[in-house]
Design an enzyme around this catalytic site. Structure first.
Site, PDB file in Angstrom:
ATOM      1  CB  THR A 130     -16.896  -0.093  -8.544  1.00 17.43           C
ATOM      2  OG1 THR A 130     -18.140   0.550  -8.322  1.00 17.43           O
ATOM      3  CG2 THR A 130     -16.246   0.559  -9.755  1.00 17.43           C
ATOM      4  CG  ASP A 131     -22.264  -1.054  -8.231  1.00 16.26           C
ATOM      5  OD1 ASP A 131     -21.416  -0.174  -7.968  1.00 16.26           O
ATOM      6  OD2 ASP A 131     -23.378  -1.101  -7.653  1.00 16.26           O
ATOM      7  CD  GLU A 132     -19.627   4.161  -8.038  1.00 15.02           C
ATOM      8  OE1 GLU A 132     -19.296   5.206  -8.605  1.00 15.02           O
ATOM      9  OE2 GLU A 132     -19.636   4.026  -6.801  1.00 15.02           O
ATOM     10  CG  ASP A 153      -2.082   0.916   1.126  1.00 16.41           C
ATOM     11  OD1 ASP A 153      -3.222   0.416   1.128  1.00 16.41           O
ATOM     12  OD2 ASP A 153      -1.873   2.154   1.036  1.00 16.41           O
ATOM     13  CE  LYS A 197     -15.138   6.673  -1.147  1.00 16.65           C
ATOM     14  NZ  LYS A 197     -14.083   5.836  -0.683  1.00 16.65           N
ATOM     15  CE1 TYR A 214     -13.331   4.175  -7.925  1.00 18.68           C
ATOM     16  CE2 TYR A 214     -15.729   4.173  -8.076  1.00 18.68           C
ATOM     17  CZ  TYR A 214     -14.550   3.570  -7.665  1.00 18.68           C
ATOM     18  OH  TYR A 214     -14.595   2.363  -7.013  1.00 18.68           O
ATOM     19  CG  ASN A 216     -28.105   8.792  -1.553  1.00 24.54           C
ATOM     20  OD1 ASN A 216     -27.769   7.626  -1.396  1.00 24.54           O
ATOM     21  ND2 ASN A 216     -27.629   9.545  -2.530  1.00 24.54           N
ATOM     22  CG  ASP A 250       2.690   4.941  -6.330  1.00 26.07           C
ATOM     23  OD1 ASP A 250       1.927   4.321  -7.106  1.00 26.07           O
ATOM     24  OD2 ASP A 250       2.642   6.157  -6.136  1.00 26.07           O
ATOM     25  CE  LYS A 308     -11.911  -0.162  -9.459  1.00 27.76           C
ATOM     26  NZ  LYS A 308     -10.766  -0.683  -8.660  1.00 27.76           N
TER      27      LYS A 308
HETATM   28  P1  NAD Z   1      -9.940   3.182  -0.087  1.00 31.42           P
HETATM   29  O1  NAD Z   1      -9.819   4.507  -0.785  1.00 31.42           O
HETATM   30  O2  NAD Z   1     -10.456   3.135   1.300  1.00 31.42           O
HETATM   31  O3  NAD Z   1      -8.516   2.464  -0.064  1.00 31.42           O
HETATM   32  C1  NAD Z   1      -7.660   2.457  -1.167  1.00 31.42           C
HETATM   33  C2  NAD Z   1      -6.283   1.988  -0.706  1.00 31.42           C
HETATM   34  O4  NAD Z   1      -5.415   1.986  -1.856  1.00 31.42           O
HETATM   35  C3  NAD Z   1      -5.649   2.910   0.338  1.00 31.42           C
HETATM   36  O5  NAD Z   1      -5.085   2.142   1.379  1.00 31.42           O
HETATM   37  C4  NAD Z   1      -4.564   3.655  -0.435  1.00 31.42           C
HETATM   38  O6  NAD Z   1      -3.452   4.020   0.364  1.00 31.42           O
HETATM   39  C5  NAD Z   1      -4.182   2.614  -1.490  1.00 31.42           C
HETATM   40  N1  NAD Z   1      -3.602   3.242  -2.679  1.00 31.42           N
HETATM   41  C6  NAD Z   1      -4.104   4.282  -3.393  1.00 31.42           C
HETATM   42  N2  NAD Z   1      -3.280   4.578  -4.403  1.00 31.42           N
HETATM   43  C7  NAD Z   1      -2.250   3.692  -4.354  1.00 31.42           C
HETATM   44  C8  NAD Z   1      -1.082   3.489  -5.134  1.00 31.42           C
HETATM   45  N3  NAD Z   1      -0.809   4.268  -6.192  1.00 31.42           N
HETATM   46  N4  NAD Z   1      -0.256   2.482  -4.802  1.00 31.42           N
HETATM   47  C9  NAD Z   1      -0.522   1.678  -3.745  1.00 31.42           C
HETATM   48  N5  NAD Z   1      -1.597   1.835  -2.949  1.00 31.42           N
HETATM   49  C10 NAD Z   1      -2.448   2.837  -3.251  1.00 31.42           C
HETATM   50  O7  NAD Z   1     -10.802   2.287  -1.066  1.00 31.42           O
HETATM   51  P2  NAD Z   1     -11.857   1.133  -0.739  1.00 31.42           P
HETATM   52  O8  NAD Z   1     -13.171   1.734  -0.565  1.00 31.42           O
HETATM   53  O9  NAD Z   1     -11.296   0.237   0.288  1.00 31.42           O
HETATM   54  O10 NAD Z   1     -11.863   0.368  -2.136  1.00 31.42           O
HETATM   55  C11 NAD Z   1     -10.937  -0.674  -2.405  1.00 31.42           C
HETATM   56  C12 NAD Z   1     -11.201  -1.211  -3.807  1.00 31.42           C
HETATM   57  O11 NAD Z   1     -12.538  -1.696  -3.885  1.00 31.42           O
HETATM   58  C13 NAD Z   1     -11.057  -0.166  -4.899  1.00 31.42           C
HETATM   59  O12 NAD Z   1     -10.450  -0.786  -6.016  1.00 31.42           O
HETATM   60  C14 NAD Z   1     -12.485   0.232  -5.221  1.00 31.42           C
HETATM   61  O13 NAD Z   1     -12.602   0.651  -6.554  1.00 31.42           O
HETATM   62  C15 NAD Z   1     -13.213  -1.073  -4.964  1.00 31.42           C
HETATM   63  N6  NAD Z   1     -14.625  -0.939  -4.557  1.00 31.42           N
HETATM   64  C16 NAD Z   1     -14.978  -0.111  -3.511  1.00 31.42           C
HETATM   65  C17 NAD Z   1     -16.309  -0.053  -3.111  1.00 31.42           C
HETATM   66  C18 NAD Z   1     -16.751   0.790  -1.932  1.00 31.42           C
HETATM   67  O14 NAD Z   1     -17.945   0.844  -1.633  1.00 31.42           O
HETATM   68  N7  NAD Z   1     -15.860   1.433  -1.203  1.00 31.42           N
HETATM   69  C19 NAD Z   1     -17.272  -0.813  -3.780  1.00 31.42           C
HETATM   70  C20 NAD Z   1     -16.871  -1.638  -4.839  1.00 31.42           C
HETATM   71  C21 NAD Z   1     -15.537  -1.698  -5.206  1.00 31.42           C
HETATM   72  P1  TYD Z   2     -20.450   7.819  -1.757  1.00 29.18           P
HETATM   73  O1  TYD Z   2     -20.367   7.270  -0.379  1.00 29.18           O
HETATM   74  O2  TYD Z   2     -19.500   8.901  -2.163  1.00 29.18           O
HETATM   75  O3  TYD Z   2     -20.363   6.572  -2.744  1.00 29.18           O
HETATM   76  P2  TYD Z   2     -20.626   6.494  -4.358  1.00 29.18           P
HETATM   77  O4  TYD Z   2     -20.657   7.852  -4.914  1.00 29.18           O
HETATM   78  O5  TYD Z   2     -19.440   5.722  -4.828  1.00 29.18           O
HETATM   79  O6  TYD Z   2     -21.924   5.767  -4.516  1.00 29.18           O
HETATM   80  O7  TYD Z   2     -21.917   8.380  -1.974  1.00 29.18           O
HETATM   81  C1  TYD Z   2     -23.062   7.558  -1.782  1.00 29.18           C
HETATM   82  C2  TYD Z   2     -24.271   8.361  -2.201  1.00 29.18           C
HETATM   83  O8  TYD Z   2     -24.439   9.456  -1.281  1.00 29.18           O
HETATM   84  C3  TYD Z   2     -24.147   9.002  -3.578  1.00 29.18           C
HETATM   85  O9  TYD Z   2     -25.414   8.965  -4.218  1.00 29.18           O
HETATM   86  C4  TYD Z   2     -23.744  10.443  -3.282  1.00 29.18           C
HETATM   87  C5  TYD Z   2     -24.414  10.717  -1.943  1.00 29.18           C
HETATM   88  N1  TYD Z   2     -23.696  11.658  -1.060  1.00 29.18           N
HETATM   89  C6  TYD Z   2     -24.378  12.744  -0.480  1.00 29.18           C
HETATM   90  O10 TYD Z   2     -25.582  12.943  -0.712  1.00 29.18           O
HETATM   91  N2  TYD Z   2     -23.688  13.573   0.348  1.00 29.18           N
HETATM   92  C7  TYD Z   2     -22.372  13.404   0.621  1.00 29.18           C
HETATM   93  O11 TYD Z   2     -21.777  14.236   1.384  1.00 29.18           O
HETATM   94  C8  TYD Z   2     -21.683  12.283   0.056  1.00 29.18           C
HETATM   95  C9  TYD Z   2     -20.229  12.033   0.335  1.00 29.18           C
HETATM   96  C10 TYD Z   2     -22.394  11.427  -0.779  1.00 29.18           C
END
Ligand code: NAD
Ligand code: TYD
Length: 352
Positions: A133-135, A38, A197, A158, A257, A64, A162
């Protein structure tokens, strides 16, 4: 010295989902040697993994993924059997402010890792697992769900980054026969999520009596999955998913939301000893996110049918546990918001 049967690299293991995946794999597979790589960006925090520091099968490398020379050297030395790739820039709002960073980490970083695994990894019996991600599928209207054959249609920088990384992973499978598997998951909730988030941001703002910034009218819909259920799905797919395949992962748990924020306010009123309705007074409708996807929903039947996975935790239970974790971990919350968080927050929310 212990004899390990398998050497597994997990990237992004100091982040939100990564820390749950690392903990699960280190604890459940003592016969695996697990390396967590990381870069420790603003989103990565070794506090998330303090409990594992003395585990004999765990080690950490600060690096990195875009650094091709460092990856080449590491992969040549370690000869990884497998990779679970989670490292990424993960926040949609930040991708709108700074798309290039997302191209660098999510696209270039993924290709650097694919090259290193192709050259030095165990491509005979191992695998490169790309967590996505599903996005990437874009947005849904009121009806329907994303399946694995839904065409890619990303709308944010984003999700475009992805989607691009997913395509490279698939291309390395087709062109170079690198053994790969991909999963696309809906929104995760749980402990250790960076408070940019929705859920941790709202918990923190409720506690601090700050406005709760709901984008637009709060009508957008997300499917929420308990992060440890995502980790269990990743485990199942890493071990049993068919190579070259994609698996959708979801919670079957859609929330508008605004409804989610109201539910959170109700629980917080109870936990903070406030009168009913008090926290909800902090809700503030702010300018919508540009290109805001309306709805995400997942059909996870392929994963359920092939690998027998299903979410283990009901939302009410997982949500309550999540809120308790943030309330009980104020030091963590303070630490992760003490750096440039204030600047980030001001830039993102001040003029909304
Ligand atoms: P996060 O932002 O919490 O963590 C990302 C991690 O990657 C961090 O520890 C950061 O230090 C590390 N990182 C970033 N850039 C880097 C680099 N250049 N080299 C090495 N390490 C690096 O993200 P998360 O929410 O834990 O998501 C993890 C994965 O899951 C991502 O690939 C994301 O696209 C995917 N994902 C997230 C969600 C969600 O709801 N959070 C849902 C579906 C998929
Ligand atoms: P987020 O947690 O950023 O996840 P994602 O955009 O990847 O789905 O946001 C979840 C939902 O909440 C999204 O529809 C955007 C909304 N949102 C707000 O309404 N206010 C906020 O301050 C944030 C961060 C998100």
């Amino acid at each position: 010295m212990a004899e390990y049967t398998h050497t597994l690299l997990i990237t992004g293991g100091a982040g939100f989902i990564g820390s749950h995946v690392v903990r699960r794999m280190v604890n459940l597979y003592p016969q695996y040697r697990i390396v967590n790589l990381d870069a420790l960006t603003y989103a990565g925090n070794l506090e998330n993994l303090r409990d594992l520091e003395s585990a004999p099968n765990y080690s950490f490398v600060k690096a990195d993924i875009t650094d091709a020379a460092a990856m080449e050297e590491l992969f040549a030395r370690e000869k990884f059997d497998g990779v679970i790739h989670l490292a990424a820039e993960s926040h949609v709002d930040r991708s709108i402010s700074n798309p290039i960073e997302f191209v660098m980490t999510n696209v270039v970083g993924t290709v650097v890792l694919l090259n290193a695994f192709k050259a030095h990894g165990n491509t005979k019996t191992g695998r490169f697992y790309h967590v996505s991600t599903d996005e990437v599928y874009g947005t849904l209207g009121d009806e329907g769900k994303f399946t694995e054959s839904t065409p890619y249609d990303p709308n944010s920088p984003y999700s475009a980054s992805k989607a691009s990384s997913d395509h490279f992973v698939r291309a390395y499978h087709e062109t170079f026969k690198v053994p790969v598997v991909i999963s696309n998951c809906s929104n995760n909730y749980g402990s250790h999520q960076f408070p940019e988030k929705l859920i941790p941001l709202m918990i923190r703002n409720i506690q601090q009596c700050k406005p709760l910034p709901v984008y637009g009218k709060g009508d957008n819909i997300r499917d929420w999955l308990w992060v440890e259920d995502h980790a269990s799905a990743i485990d199942a797919i890493y071990h049993g998913g068919r190579l070259g395949e994609t698996y959708n992962i979801g919670g079957n748990n859609e929330w508008k939301n605004l409804d989610l924020v109201h539910k959170l306010c109700e629980i917080m009123d109870r936990k903070l000893g406030r009168k009913p309705g008090e926290s909800a007074e902090q809700i503030t409708f702010v300018t919508d996110r540009a290109g805001h996807d309306f709805r995400y929903a997942i059909d996870a039947s392929k994963l359920e049918n092939e690998l027998g996975w299903s979410p283990s935790v009901a939302f009410d239970q997982g949500f309550e546990k999540t809120i308790d974790w943030y309330l009980e971990n104020q030091v963590w919350l303070e630490n992760v918001t003490s750096g440039n968080y204030q600047e980030y927050y001001a830039a993102m929310y001040a003029n909304r």
